[in-house]
Design a protein around this motif. Structure first.
Motif, PDB file in Angstrom:
ATOM      1  N   GLY A   1       0.825  -1.211   0.000  1.00 29.77           N
ATOM      2  CA  GLY A   1       0.000   0.000   0.000  1.00 29.77           C
ATOM      3  C   GLY A   1       0.854   1.253   0.000  1.00 29.77           C
TER       4      GLY A   1
ATOM      5  N   ASN B   1       5.733   4.672   0.868  1.00 26.80           N
ATOM      6  CA  ASN B   1       6.338   5.900   1.417  1.00 26.80           C
ATOM      7  C   ASN B   1       7.528   5.569   2.311  1.00 26.80           C
TER       8      ASN B   1
ATOM      9  N   SER C   1      -1.450   4.227  -4.222  1.00 24.67           N
ATOM     10  CA  SER C   1      -2.176   3.215  -3.459  1.00 24.67           C
ATOM     11  C   SER C   1      -3.421   2.834  -4.244  1.00 24.67           C
TER      12      SER C   1
ATOM     13  N   LYS D   1      -7.391   4.031  -3.318  1.00 26.78           N
ATOM     14  CA  LYS D   1      -7.903   5.398  -3.502  1.00 26.78           C
ATOM     15  C   LYS D   1      -8.404   5.586  -4.936  1.00 26.78           C
TER      16      LYS D   1
HETATM   17  N1  PLP Z   1      -0.477   9.017   1.520  1.00 29.57           N
HETATM   18  C1  PLP Z   1      -1.611   9.718   1.507  1.00 29.57           C
HETATM   19  C2  PLP Z   1      -1.601  11.106   1.003  1.00 29.57           C
HETATM   20  C3  PLP Z   1      -2.799   9.126   1.950  1.00 29.57           C
HETATM   21  O1  PLP Z   1      -3.930   9.836   1.929  1.00 29.57           O
HETATM   22  C4  PLP Z   1      -2.762   7.791   2.417  1.00 29.57           C
HETATM   23  C5  PLP Z   1      -3.980   7.141   2.931  1.00 29.57           C
HETATM   24  O2  PLP Z   1      -4.896   7.769   3.399  1.00 29.57           O
HETATM   25  C6  PLP Z   1      -1.535   7.108   2.402  1.00 29.57           C
HETATM   26  C7  PLP Z   1      -0.406   7.752   1.949  1.00 29.57           C
HETATM   27  C8  PLP Z   1      -1.422   5.687   2.886  1.00 29.57           C
HETATM   28  O3  PLP Z   1      -1.912   4.786   1.916  1.00 29.57           O
HETATM   29  P1  PLP Z   1      -2.386   3.307   2.346  1.00 29.57           P
HETATM   30  O4  PLP Z   1      -3.734   3.470   2.975  1.00 29.57           O
HETATM   31  O5  PLP Z   1      -2.437   2.549   1.062  1.00 29.57           O
HETATM   32  O6  PLP Z   1      -1.356   2.764   3.276  1.00 29.57           O
END
Ligand code: PLP
Length: 389
Positions: free
Chosen positions: A70, A75, A202, A205
């Motif tokens: 994810g 990140n 991800s 979204k």
């Molecule tokens: N970065 C942003 C800007 C996000 O809005 C989110 C999730 O809300 C993430 C990273 C994390 O993504 P994941 O839910 O796939 O771990």
């Protein structure tokens, strides 16, 4: 259950039918994608097809897409001092992240906390590039910075000037990571056009399943794996791949690519309808970032004196799912770090409500929200005072 209006796409988007079909088909495959037999090759084929679709959406070569669990994992993998660039193994010794980043970036990955610096944003919610340039120019000889700036903010939808930031960062010998989790699927998002070195996406979204994402890299940029062991993902992310989730991600990416322009037009029309309605209900409505470039689907607003947690619960009872801008951790509601970085008063920030739309959001759903919002404020002379703090 009575019909509900789901207006929380920035939290997660519903699964696209194309993604569901791809996931269901992949669930019945038995092979491990690392196996050489026919069953394994079939599973491998699904992963490589998905890689092509994700790469095409993000202006990358399929070789440069690393599937992860994810956005959070992507990140954290990106934010390592040990990124190799063109066989240069010297570590990065400084990480600069904007003050409005997602917590998975703000935590600094594997950089020691004393090497992580925060970059200010303006009152409009945009990263100050002059500050970035000044901060990067204050370097001791030989310092090698990594900078992380998101393409669009998850709370406000405000879009950051990534192409210009990339010029500044590269001119100073730095590398740029871009968290494009909220932008991908809503605006054009190409690692090549943005001139970024690493880019996070991800699946959930953009209409894919939860628990899968990707770190996309530029040619020659090699992140150090944080999940090590097997040689999957060209040695950059160990572990047997989540074939069904990756197949769903690929199908969602393909669908986004086919419909992005027309979906953005629909979302923008619904967002404009929503904002006009909010302003008509109360002239005290403050829409954060209204004069900045924003995603076509996101509205972050507040009315002085209204408490967001109460409003979100009341709207839920009316059949409408939205989020409050504040984060709840350990039972305490914290005002949003994004609004704090923009200099918004803490009391007002505590009232921030995020409505985030999707390509399938209808006028009826927007009007249902506006109707509920009016109802909650009925009989009160100031905005939605039934929810007053
Ligand atoms: N970065 C942003 C800007 C996000 O809005 C989110 C999730 O809300 C993430 C990273 C994390 O993504 P994941 O839910 O796939 O771990």
């Amino acid at each position: 259950m009575a019909a509900r209006a789901y207006l929380d796409f920035n939290a997660t988007a519903p699964l696209r039918p194309e993604a569901r079909a791809a996931i269901m088909a992949a669930m019945d495959l038995v092979g491990n994608p690392s196996s050489v037999h026919a069953e394994g090759r079939l599973a491998r084929g699904l992963i490589e097809d998905a890689r092509q679709h994700v790469a095409a959406l993000l202006g990358a070569s399929p070789r440069h897409v690393i599937f992860t669990s994810g956005g959070t994992e992507a990140n954290i993998s990106a934010l390592s001092p040990w990124i190799e660039v063109a066989a240069d193994h010297r570590p990065r010794d400084r990480l600069l992240v904007s003050a409005i980043e997602h917590p998975s970036v703000r935590c600094g990955g594997s950089f020691p906390p004393e090497r992580v610096e925060e970059l200010d944003v303006s009152a409009r919610g945009v990263v100050d590039l002059e500050v970035l340039e000044r901060r990067l120019s204050v370097v001791t000889a030989g310092q090698r910075p990594l900078v992380s700036i998101m393409l669009a903010n998850n709370e406000s939808g405000i879009i950051q000037p990534i192409e210009t930031a990339a010029r500044v960062v590269h001119a100073m010998g730095g590398l740029l990571h871009v968290d494009a989790v909220q932008a991908a699927g809503r605006i054009a998002c190409s690692i090549a056009d943005l001139d970024a070195d690493l880019l996070t996406v991800s699946a959930h979204k953009l209409g894919g399943p939860k628990g899968v994402g990707a770190l996309v890299r530029r040619e020659g940029v090699i992140p150090r794996p944080i999940v090590r062991g097997g040689g999957q993902e060209r040695g950059m992310r160990a572990g047997t791949e989540n074939v069904a989730a990756i197949a769903g991600f690929g199908a969602a990416a393909a669908a986004v690519r086919d419909h992005l322009v027309q979906e953005a037009v629909c979302m923008r029309a619904m967002r404009d309808r929503l904002e006009a309605g909010l302003r008509a209900i109360s002239s005290d409505t403050i829409i954060f970032g209204a004069d900045a470039e924003r995603l076509p689907n996101t509205v972050l607003f507040a009315i002085p004196g209204v408490k967001a947690e109460t409003a979100v619960i009341a709207l839920d009872l009316e059949g409408i799912a939205v989020s409050s801008g504040a984060a709840c951790s350990s039972g305490k509601v914290q005002p949003s770090h994004v609004l704090a970085a923009m200099g918004v008063d803490a009391a007002l920030a505590r009232g921030a409500i995020r409505v985030s739309l999707g390509p399938q959001t209808t006028e009826i759903e927007v009007d249902c929200f506006l109707h509920a919002w009016t109802k909650l404020g009925k009989g009160l002379n100031k905005g939605v005072g039934g929810l007053a703090a």
